[in-house]
Design a protein around this motif. Sequence first.
Motif, PDB file in Angstrom:
ATOM      1  N   ASP A  11      33.273  23.598  31.988  1.00 58.23           N
ATOM      2  CA  ASP A  11      32.140  24.353  31.445  1.00 58.23           C
ATOM      3  C   ASP A  11      32.026  24.257  29.922  1.00 58.23           C
ATOM      4  O   ASP A  11      31.386  25.095  29.306  1.00 58.23           O
ATOM      5  CB  ASP A  11      32.199  25.817  31.896  1.00 58.23           C
ATOM      6  CG  ASP A  11      33.477  26.514  31.451  1.00 58.23           C
ATOM      7  OD1 ASP A  11      34.430  25.805  31.080  1.00 58.23           O
ATOM      8  OD2 ASP A  11      33.511  27.749  31.475  1.00 58.23           O
ATOM      9  N   SER A 141      45.575  26.984  32.220  1.00 68.64           N
ATOM     10  CA  SER A 141      44.185  27.355  31.921  1.00 68.64           C
ATOM     11  C   SER A 141      43.554  27.999  33.140  1.00 68.64           C
ATOM     12  O   SER A 141      44.241  28.419  34.066  1.00 68.64           O
ATOM     13  CB  SER A 141      43.403  26.114  31.501  1.00 68.64           C
ATOM     14  OG  SER A 141      43.110  25.354  32.646  1.00 68.64           O
ATOM     15  N   GLY A 142      42.223  28.065  33.128  1.00 72.95           N
ATOM     16  CA  GLY A 142      41.525  28.678  34.255  1.00 72.95           C
ATOM     17  C   GLY A 142      41.582  27.802  35.495  1.00 72.95           C
ATOM     18  O   GLY A 142      41.499  28.279  36.618  1.00 72.95           O
ATOM     19  N   GLY A 143      41.726  26.500  35.286  1.00 70.64           N
ATOM     20  CA  GLY A 143      41.714  25.578  36.420  1.00 70.64           C
ATOM     21  C   GLY A 143      43.058  24.934  36.702  1.00 70.64           C
ATOM     22  O   GLY A 143      43.264  24.384  37.774  1.00 70.64           O
ATOM     23  N   GLY A 168      45.192  31.321  34.547  1.00 67.44           N
ATOM     24  CA  GLY A 168      43.957  31.870  33.978  1.00 67.44           C
ATOM     25  C   GLY A 168      43.099  32.515  35.058  1.00 67.44           C
ATOM     26  O   GLY A 168      42.470  33.556  34.847  1.00 67.44           O
ATOM     27  N   ASP A 172      41.661  36.221  35.358  1.00 69.96           N
ATOM     28  CA  ASP A 172      40.236  36.470  35.601  1.00 69.96           C
ATOM     29  C   ASP A 172      40.008  37.293  36.871  1.00 69.96           C
ATOM     30  O   ASP A 172      39.174  38.195  36.899  1.00 69.96           O
ATOM     31  CB  ASP A 172      39.469  35.135  35.675  1.00 69.96           C
ATOM     32  CG  ASP A 172      39.510  34.370  34.351  1.00 69.96           C
ATOM     33  OD1 ASP A 172      39.762  35.008  33.305  1.00 69.96           O
ATOM     34  OD2 ASP A 172      39.295  33.150  34.360  1.00 69.96           O
ATOM     35  N   PRO A 183      35.064  35.796  31.376  1.00 74.65           N
ATOM     36  CA  PRO A 183      36.439  35.638  31.849  1.00 74.65           C
ATOM     37  C   PRO A 183      37.306  36.767  31.312  1.00 74.65           C
ATOM     38  O   PRO A 183      37.234  37.095  30.123  1.00 74.65           O
ATOM     39  CB  PRO A 183      36.848  34.292  31.241  1.00 74.65           C
ATOM     40  CG  PRO A 183      36.033  34.168  29.990  1.00 74.65           C
ATOM     41  CD  PRO A 183      34.768  34.959  30.201  1.00 74.65           C
ATOM     42  N   GLY A 185      40.575  37.052  30.888  1.00 76.67           N
ATOM     43  CA  GLY A 185      41.808  36.755  30.146  1.00 76.67           C
ATOM     44  C   GLY A 185      41.816  37.297  28.711  1.00 76.67           C
ATOM     45  O   GLY A 185      42.709  38.067  28.345  1.00 76.67           O
ATOM     46  N   PRO A 186      40.822  36.918  27.887  1.00 74.51           N
ATOM     47  CA  PRO A 186      40.842  37.383  26.496  1.00 74.51           C
ATOM     48  C   PRO A 186      40.759  38.917  26.386  1.00 74.51           C
ATOM     49  O   PRO A 186      41.398  39.510  25.518  1.00 74.51           O
ATOM     50  CB  PRO A 186      39.600  36.728  25.883  1.00 74.51           C
ATOM     51  CG  PRO A 186      39.301  35.557  26.769  1.00 74.51           C
ATOM     52  CD  PRO A 186      39.756  35.937  28.137  1.00 74.51           C
ATOM     53  N   ASP A 189      44.156  40.383  27.238  1.00 76.41           N
ATOM     54  CA  ASP A 189      45.042  40.125  26.096  1.00 76.41           C
ATOM     55  C   ASP A 189      44.850  41.244  25.059  1.00 76.41           C
ATOM     56  O   ASP A 189      45.811  41.857  24.591  1.00 76.41           O
ATOM     57  CB  ASP A 189      44.672  38.743  25.524  1.00 76.41           C
ATOM     58  CG  ASP A 189      45.507  38.318  24.328  1.00 76.41           C
ATOM     59  OD1 ASP A 189      46.217  39.154  23.751  1.00 76.41           O
ATOM     60  OD2 ASP A 189      45.427  37.126  23.966  1.00 76.41           O
ATOM     61  N   GLY A 276      43.558  27.038  27.976  1.00 70.42           N
ATOM     62  CA  GLY A 276      42.975  28.314  27.545  1.00 70.42           C
ATOM     63  C   GLY A 276      43.950  29.482  27.505  1.00 70.42           C
ATOM     64  O   GLY A 276      43.906  30.306  26.580  1.00 70.42           O
ATOM     65  N   VAL A 277      44.857  29.576  28.490  1.00 74.77           N
ATOM     66  CA  VAL A 277      45.776  30.721  28.540  1.00 74.77           C
ATOM     67  C   VAL A 277      46.789  30.675  27.392  1.00 74.77           C
ATOM     68  O   VAL A 277      47.382  31.690  27.032  1.00 74.77           O
ATOM     69  CB  VAL A 277      46.471  30.803  29.929  1.00 74.77           C
ATOM     70  CG1 VAL A 277      47.464  31.947  29.985  1.00 74.77           C
ATOM     71  CG2 VAL A 277      45.431  30.965  31.030  1.00 74.77           C
ATOM     72  N   CYS A 279      46.028  30.598  24.490  1.00 74.41           N
ATOM     73  CA  CYS A 279      45.495  31.500  23.456  1.00 74.41           C
ATOM     74  C   CYS A 279      46.149  32.876  23.573  1.00 74.41           C
ATOM     75  O   CYS A 279      46.119  33.666  22.632  1.00 74.41           O
ATOM     76  CB  CYS A 279      43.976  31.707  23.618  1.00 74.41           C
ATOM     77  SG  CYS A 279      43.019  30.247  23.269  1.00 74.41           S
ATOM     78  N   ASN A 280      46.721  33.192  24.729  1.00 75.97           N
ATOM     79  CA  ASN A 280      47.251  34.538  24.981  1.00 75.97           C
ATOM     80  C   ASN A 280      48.390  34.864  24.008  1.00 75.97           C
ATOM     81  O   ASN A 280      49.379  34.141  23.915  1.00 75.97           O
ATOM     82  CB  ASN A 280      47.743  34.626  26.431  1.00 75.97           C
ATOM     83  CG  ASN A 280      48.219  36.022  26.771  1.00 75.97           C
ATOM     84  OD1 ASN A 280      49.388  36.325  26.613  1.00 75.97           O
ATOM     85  ND2 ASN A 280      47.311  36.858  27.213  1.00 75.97           N
ATOM     86  N   THR A 307      41.505  25.452  24.467  1.00 71.91           N
ATOM     87  CA  THR A 307      40.473  25.305  25.492  1.00 71.91           C
ATOM     88  C   THR A 307      39.945  23.861  25.460  1.00 71.91           C
ATOM     89  O   THR A 307      40.271  23.093  24.557  1.00 71.91           O
ATOM     90  CB  THR A 307      39.330  26.312  25.258  1.00 71.91           C
ATOM     91  OG1 THR A 307      39.023  26.303  23.876  1.00 71.91           O
ATOM     92  CG2 THR A 307      39.753  27.717  25.647  1.00 71.91           C
TER      93      THR A 307
HETATM   94  O1  KG4 Z   1      41.091  25.852  28.937  1.00 73.44           O
HETATM   95  P1  KG4 Z   1      40.034  26.654  29.605  1.00 73.44           P
HETATM   96  O2  KG4 Z   1      38.724  26.797  28.918  1.00 73.44           O
HETATM   97  O3  KG4 Z   1      39.911  25.907  30.958  1.00 73.44           O
HETATM   98  C1  KG4 Z   1      39.238  26.089  32.062  1.00 73.44           C
HETATM   99  O4  KG4 Z   1      37.992  26.105  31.976  1.00 73.44           O
HETATM  100  O5  KG4 Z   1      39.951  26.106  33.064  1.00 73.44           O
HETATM  101  O6  KG4 Z   1      40.652  28.088  29.935  1.00 73.44           O
HETATM  102  C2  KG4 Z   1      39.902  29.192  30.342  1.00 73.44           C
HETATM  103  C3  KG4 Z   1      40.876  30.201  30.925  1.00 73.44           C
HETATM  104  C4  KG4 Z   1      40.197  31.417  31.528  1.00 73.44           C
HETATM  105  O7  KG4 Z   1      40.813  31.701  32.762  1.00 73.44           O
HETATM  106  C5  KG4 Z   1      40.474  32.518  30.516  1.00 73.44           C
HETATM  107  O8  KG4 Z   1      40.532  33.813  31.071  1.00 73.44           O
HETATM  108  C6  KG4 Z   1      41.821  32.102  29.987  1.00 73.44           C
HETATM  109  O9  KG4 Z   1      41.756  30.695  29.899  1.00 73.44           O
HETATM  110  N1  KG4 Z   1      42.089  32.673  28.670  1.00 73.44           N
HETATM  111  C7  KG4 Z   1      43.026  33.624  28.425  1.00 73.44           C
HETATM  112  C8  KG4 Z   1      42.949  33.926  27.058  1.00 73.44           C
HETATM  113  N2  KG4 Z   1      41.974  33.150  26.496  1.00 73.44           N
HETATM  114  C9  KG4 Z   1      41.461  32.381  27.501  1.00 73.44           C
HETATM  115  N3  KG4 Z   1      43.895  34.219  29.254  1.00 73.44           N
HETATM  116  C10 KG4 Z   1      44.716  35.126  28.721  1.00 73.44           C
HETATM  117  N4  KG4 Z   1      44.693  35.495  27.426  1.00 73.44           N
HETATM  118  C11 KG4 Z   1      43.845  34.915  26.559  1.00 73.44           C
HETATM  119  N5  KG4 Z   1      43.839  35.269  25.265  1.00 73.44           N
END
Ligand code: KG4
Length: 341
Positions: A11, A141-143, A168, A172, A183, A185-186, A189, A276-277, A279-280, A307
């Motif tokens: 995305d 990450s989310g995927g 992730g 979510d 989402p 996650g952020p 956090d 993405g995760v 970033c946590n 990300t």
């Molecule tokens: O890398 P990314 O954009 O990939 C995908 O599209 O899979 O990661 C997005 C994922 C989401 O599940 C979001 O909730 C998670 O990363 N995410 C976090 C944080 N920032 C993004 N999860 C926990 N803490 C965060 N600060």
Amino acid sequence: MTLLAIETSCDETSAAVVREGQVLSNVVSSQIALHAEYGGVVPELATREHLRNWLPVTRAALRAAGVAASSLEAVAATQGPGLPSALMVGFKAAQALAFALRRPFLGIHHHEAHLYSPWISGDPPAADFGAFQPNVSLIVSGGHTMLVHVEAELRHTLLGATLDDAAGECFDKTGKLMGLPYPAGPTMDRLATEGRGDAFDFPRPMLTDRNDDFSFAGLKTSVRYFLQKNPRLLDDGQNLRDLCASIQAAIVDVLVGKTLRAARRLRVTCVTASGGVTCNRALRRDLGSACARAGLTLRLAEPRLCTDNAAMIGVLAERKLAAGTLPTSYDAETAPSLALL
Ligand code: KG4
Ligand code: ZN
């Protein structure tokens, strides 16, 4: 060489220009707001957005880099894995551009590119392969959620991956159970910084299993049952913050524990993390202290490069072409289920 890279696997529509390891530009158009309404990425909508955005994003990347399309020496794009129709947009556009410019084209594995994003840093960002050490890399990450042994530059072995939900996705989905917007996650956090991670006890799935795989679906289910049993719990804002901190602690404990165990077993000197995760803040902090205790160097991807982005695709593509990797054909197809070998 001056190389343009395009990433459209999920995305984010992204284009970057890379030259000799320097990221001259990295433009990312995120679709988070579009998909938030549906509580997750809708592939058809993602594809339409990529179709609408790839050219403006590419133009913006070229302009920001001060590079004319005619002076590009190579073009790269994510070949897989990812959403099938989303991948096709960036991949086919990049192939057509390379064909028209008569330049080499290279299809890149999305996860392999994540492996090198922790080595890109600074402002403007540049790849620091001079500092490269063999490492265990966590992609989260989310995927995707996976551990990879990077034995040398451009050489790696997949150690393990999630058997069900990605980390992730667990943030979510549990966030959604608590009524948080996608989402989650952020937001979790942020809320967790004012909560107690030991307030509620959730399972640490597969933490002590003797393999490098993950599983987060059971944690999500236990949060669901816990909320069903305690329907009034979230009436109190502090409970919400404690719950976010407790779920986050369970996820982070598993990610840190399994990453460190793999690093010790394989006797590497370095751990890296991206996705993405990464970033946590709790994950960054706990990976930091665990690696310091174990005497391991830690390289975390910078939050803006955690990300999905085209800079990591471009940096890897340039490195591969320089190392003699043969170009990908102009009529090669995308590979939505491409495995990381
Ligand atoms: O890398 P990314 O954009 O990939 C995908 O599209 O899979 O990661 C997005 C994922 C989401 O599940 C979001 O909730 C998670 O990363 N995410 C976090 C944080 N920032 C993004 N999860 C926990 N803490 C965060 N600060
Ligand atoms: Zn990714």
